[in-house]
Design an enzyme around this catalytic site. Structure first.
Site: not given
Ligand code: FE2
Length: 249
Positions: A57, A59, A61-62, A113, A130, A171
């Site tokens: 997807h 992202h 967070d990174h 998500h 996620d 994660h």
């Molecule tokens: Fe994510």
């Protein structure tokens, strides 16, 4: 199949290397920008050639290393779903598996998500991004997140896979590496057991999670297939600079 689980400590992200011994072709699922040199080293040490990078997807967070790796190796950038950005080379669709040499990666649309989120089924394993985490799940409060959709994705799609399918999440924040469908179905505290949709909806609405500190940079960076955005504050530089540079400096 050669399989490796690689970890980025900055965002606690797992990157998965899938390699076909026969043809030497490999794919990296959810590679992370600061770790691109390490990941490429692992690919090459195993005698493999990187053919694809594949995202679960967009992202928050990174930033993906898809673009950097494409520049380095000519690998093709694969994103799932319909709202993919123009920098993408190939789109993952449900029902149209991606062939990496002899490896078949089957995409499962698992929204909730994010709306375009995919999980990937390969060789008795499911890479759940996620959508489903070990004893948890991704949050649903940004990027068109939707608790109802996530409930259905996990319970009606992922939990219908064979019980012994190995679950490899996008994660983990507590050093766990792998689970399986039976275990998550039984004891996932958010989505397992007899959890109802109403309960899950209420639970997700009351998590009170902080606003993600990197999201305003990560989302545009990932929509550009892995461009580090301008104006990055100093305390966020580690999300973009190569891991080996960080280690040396
Ligand atoms: Fe994510």
């Amino acid at each position: 199949m050669i399989f490796r689980q690689l970890f980025d400590p900055i965002s606690s992200t797992y990157t998965y290397l899938l390699g076909d011994e026969e043809t030497g072709k490999a794919a990296l699922v959810d590679p992370v920008l600061p770790a691109w040199q390490r990941d490429l080293k692992v690919v090459r040490e195993l005698g493999l050639e990187l053919a694809y990078t594949v995202e679960t997807h967009i992202h928050a967070d990174h930033i993906t290393s898809a673009r950097r790796l494409r520049r380095e190796t000519g690998s093709r950038v694969v994103y799932p779903g319909v709202n993919h950005p123009p920098c993408v080379d190939e789109r993952m669709e449900e029902g149209k598996p991606l062939q990496v040499g002899g490896i078949r990666i089957e995409g499962l649309h698992t929204p909730g998500h994010t709306d375009d989120h995919f999980s990937y089924l390969v060789d008795g394993k499911v890479l759940t991004g996620d959508a489903l985490l070990i004893d948890g799940c991704g949050r649903t409060d940004f990027q068109n997140g939707d608790a109802d959709a996530l409930y259905r994705s996990v319970r009606e799609k992922l939990f219908r896979l064979p019980d012994d399918t190995l679950v490899y999440p996008g994660h983990d924040y507590q050093g766990r590496h792998v689970s399986n469908i039976a275990q998550e179905k039984q004891r996932n505290p958010r989505l397992g057991g007899e959890r109802t949709l109403e309960e899950f909806r209420a639970l997700m609405a009351n998590l009170n999670l902080p606003y993600p500190k990197f999201i305003d940079f990560a989302v545009p960076g990932n929509r550009a297939c892995g461009e580090c955005p301008d104006g990055l504050p100093e305390d966020l530089h580690e999300y973009c600079s190569a891991m080996s540079d960080t280690l040396q400096g």
